[in-house]
Scaffold this motif. Structure first.
Motif, mmCIF file in Angstrom:
data_model
loop_
_atom_site.group_PDB
_atom_site.id
_atom_site.type_symbol
_atom_site.label_atom_id
_atom_site.label_comp_id
_atom_site.label_asym_id
_atom_site.label_seq_id
_atom_site.Cartn_x
_atom_site.Cartn_y
_atom_site.Cartn_z
ATOM 1 N N ASN A 1 -10.593 13.339 -27.745
ATOM 2 C CA ASN A 1 -9.606 13.491 -26.679
ATOM 3 C C ASN A 1 -10.345 13.606 -25.343
ATOM 4 O O ASN A 1 -11.586 13.519 -25.301
ATOM 5 N N THR A 2 -9.595 13.830 -24.287
ATOM 6 C CA THR A 2 -10.185 13.861 -22.953
ATOM 7 C C THR A 2 -11.222 14.958 -22.804
ATOM 8 O O THR A 2 -12.331 14.726 -22.301
ATOM 9 N N VAL B 1 -14.105 8.663 -19.300
ATOM 10 C CA VAL B 1 -13.649 9.080 -20.628
ATOM 11 C C VAL B 1 -12.506 8.198 -21.108
ATOM 12 O O VAL B 1 -12.464 7.771 -22.269
ATOM 13 N N LYS B 2 -11.563 7.898 -20.220
ATOM 14 C CA LYS B 2 -10.437 7.030 -20.586
ATOM 15 C C LYS B 2 -10.930 5.671 -21.059
ATOM 16 O O LYS B 2 -10.483 5.152 -22.088
ATOM 17 N N THR B 3 -11.853 5.076 -20.313
ATOM 18 C CA THR B 3 -12.376 3.767 -20.690
ATOM 19 C C THR B 3 -13.087 3.826 -22.030
ATOM 20 O O THR B 3 -12.926 2.936 -22.877
ATOM 21 N N GLY C 1 -5.816 6.128 -26.259
ATOM 22 C CA GLY C 1 -6.148 6.833 -25.012
ATOM 23 C C GLY C 1 -4.949 7.129 -24.140
ATOM 24 O O GLY C 1 -5.099 7.305 -22.920
ATOM 25 N N LEU C 2 -3.760 7.217 -24.747
ATOM 26 C CA LEU C 2 -2.549 7.471 -23.965
ATOM 27 C C LEU C 2 -2.651 8.767 -23.168
ATOM 28 O O LEU C 2 -2.339 8.806 -21.976
ATOM 29 N N GLY C 3 -3.107 9.838 -23.830
ATOM 30 C CA GLY C 3 -3.230 11.124 -23.142
ATOM 31 C C GLY C 3 -4.219 11.066 -21.999
ATOM 32 O O GLY C 3 -3.944 11.546 -20.899
ATOM 33 N N ALA C 4 -5.385 10.455 -22.264
ATOM 34 C CA ALA C 4 -6.409 10.343 -21.222
ATOM 35 C C ALA C 4 -5.919 9.481 -20.065
ATOM 36 O O ALA C 4 -6.147 9.793 -18.894
ATOM 37 N N THR C 5 -5.238 8.390 -20.405
ATOM 38 C CA THR C 5 -4.717 7.498 -19.367
ATOM 39 C C THR C 5 -3.702 8.216 -18.495
ATOM 40 O O THR C 5 -3.716 8.082 -17.262
ATOM 41 N N PHE C 6 -2.825 8.987 -19.128
ATOM 42 C CA PHE C 6 -1.805 9.701 -18.361
ATOM 43 C C PHE C 6 -2.441 10.734 -17.432
ATOM 44 O O PHE C 6 -2.080 10.843 -16.258
ATOM 45 N N ILE C 7 -3.410 11.479 -17.943
ATOM 46 C CA ILE C 7 -4.067 12.498 -17.123
ATOM 47 C C ILE C 7 -4.751 11.855 -15.920
ATOM 48 O O ILE C 7 -4.595 12.294 -14.780
ATOM 49 N N VAL C 8 -5.517 10.789 -16.203
ATOM 50 C CA VAL C 8 -6.245 10.111 -15.124
ATOM 51 C C VAL C 8 -5.275 9.504 -14.113
ATOM 52 O O VAL C 8 -5.406 9.695 -12.895
ATOM 53 N N SER C 9 -4.294 8.767 -14.616
ATOM 54 C CA SER C 9 -3.386 8.050 -13.725
ATOM 55 C C SER C 9 -2.496 8.993 -12.926
ATOM 56 O O SER C 9 -2.267 8.784 -11.730
ATOM 57 N N ALA C 10 -1.977 10.030 -13.596
ATOM 58 C CA ALA C 10 -1.105 10.978 -12.888
ATOM 59 C C ALA C 10 -1.880 11.724 -11.812
ATOM 60 O O ALA C 10 -1.390 11.909 -10.688
ATOM 61 N N LEU D 1 -15.238 14.594 -22.191
ATOM 62 C CA LEU D 1 -15.971 15.135 -21.045
ATOM 63 C C LEU D 1 -17.178 15.957 -21.492
ATOM 64 O O LEU D 1 -18.271 15.862 -20.902
ATOM 65 N N ALA D 2 -16.985 16.753 -22.556
ATOM 66 C CA ALA D 2 -18.091 17.573 -23.070
ATOM 67 C C ALA D 2 -19.216 16.690 -23.602
ATOM 68 O O ALA D 2 -20.400 16.940 -23.324
ATOM 69 N N CYS D 3 -18.859 15.651 -24.377
ATOM 70 C CA CYS D 3 -19.865 14.729 -24.923
ATOM 71 C C CYS D 3 -20.573 13.977 -23.799
ATOM 72 O O CYS D 3 -21.795 13.783 -23.838
#
Length: 344
Positions: A293-294, A270-272, A196-205, A298-300
């Motif tokens: 992915n993120t 989604v990240k979790t 979840g690196l990508g999701a974490t970065f999007i959420v955190s940033a 979100l769609a699911c």
């Protein structure tokens, strides 16, 4: 000594007075520049303050994670009540007060270097942007500095975040932090720590940028002379130029935390899910749908659970993030203030 012929004032004295006045003007009791920070004092105070904050609010983070990893289509209130009761019920594996502190010490110790790096990058970047003459750059300084700070520190805090999230979920198969570290490596390799690196970065940033932009601008607004007197217990005298008023910092932190929590909650869910979806012993509520992915997540989430899914875990977040954000803002400002090399 050279004397000014117009007013018979010594030039050196006048120059010294101007320099002293400039030095006085540049001192802001409510804002600490990175160049004024003593790193040793800063590190010690950050370690103590983060442990104190986490000890108070960590159970809310655990409840939030348990709600967000639960894929049943429950309403927000149903989900909150279920996991709150389950956390205190002796009939469930998560049913104990101590379970609400699973991963507490690992989270604090492992996350401290990343948090220190994050704050250092944020403050130094914001100072550089504020030093420019560009008004737009100064306005967007908190947003840009927050995003950059997160980008620099993300690789350091994601592994600890993955481990802690997996310890926090209901029916976690891991006995301890070290057990989680070992099993993740055996079953998933190094990449498992960066799930979840990508999701974490999007959420955190995004959260970082929104929080700092909200906090800095609300704080500036509340320190305006026409508003500040509503946040002070007594009127400051003209000689009290170095008085520090903390209530605006608390208020700005509360507002920033509430806004940020509401804005990023769907992405946080989604990240979790991405970070915990590979645990095959999560139990009866686990879904067979995996989030690639993120955006797929979100769609699911929207298709399977609707609005309730997007805001899963928002109640414990709102209950905790406003107060903890207010406390964090105050502690952050106190840590910076008392980390100065020379206090006024």
């Amino acid at each position: 000594m050279v004397v000014n012929q117009l007013n018979s004032e010594p030039i050196e004295s006048k120059s010294d007075a101007i320099s002293a006045r400039k030095a006085e003007d540049t001192f802001d009791p409510h804002t600490t520049k990175w160049s004024d920070v003593n790193l040793l004092k800063f590190g010690i105070l950050i370690a103590a303050s983060t442990t104190f904050e986490s000890a108070i609010f960590y159970p809310f983070f655990v409840l939030k994670t348990r709600e967000q990893s639960d894929r049943r289509n429950l309403t927000l209130l149903q989900s909150f009540r279920y996991h709150l009761r389950a956390s205190f019920s002796k009939t469930t594996t998560a049913g104990s007060v101590s379970s609400l502190y699973r991963g507490f010490w690992f989270s604090n110790i492992a996350g401290l270097p990343a948090y220190g790096l994050y704050l250092g990058v944020y403050i130094s970047t914001k100072d550089r942007l504020n030093a420019t003459s560009n008004t737009s750059a100064r306005f967007y300084a908190p947003f840009l500095a927050g995003a950059l700070a997160d980008a620099v520190s993300v690789l350091f805090y994601v592994p600890s975040d993955v481990i802690v999230q997996r310890l926090q979920v209901s029916d976690s198969p891991y006995k301890s932090s070290f057990d989680a570290i070992r099993k993740i490596y055996v079953n998933e390799g190094i990449k498992g720590y960066y799930r979840g690196l990508g999701a974490t970065f999007i959420v955190s940033a995004l959260a970082s940028s929104i929080w700092w932009t909200s906090y800095e601008n609300v704080k500036t607004l509340l320190y305006h002379p026409s508003i500040l007197h509503y946040f002070t217990w007594k009127k400051s005298s003209k000689d009290d130029a170095h008085a520090v008023h903390r209530l605006p910092q608390l208020a700005a932190g509360f507002v920033a935390g509430t806004i940020t929590s509401a804005c990023v909650n769907p992405l946080d869910v989604v990240k979790t899910r991405i970070q915990t979806q590979n645990i095959d012993t999560l139990g009866k509520t686990s879904s067979t749908v995996l989030y690639r992915n993120t955006f797929h997540g979100l769609a699911c989430l929207w298709r399977e659970e609707g609005i309730n899914g997007l805001f899963r875990g928002v109640l414990p977040k709102l209950m905790s993030r406003g107060p903890i954000s207010a406390l964090s803002a105050l502690v952050f400002e106190l840590v910076l203030y008392y980390s100065r090399d020379n206090l006024h």
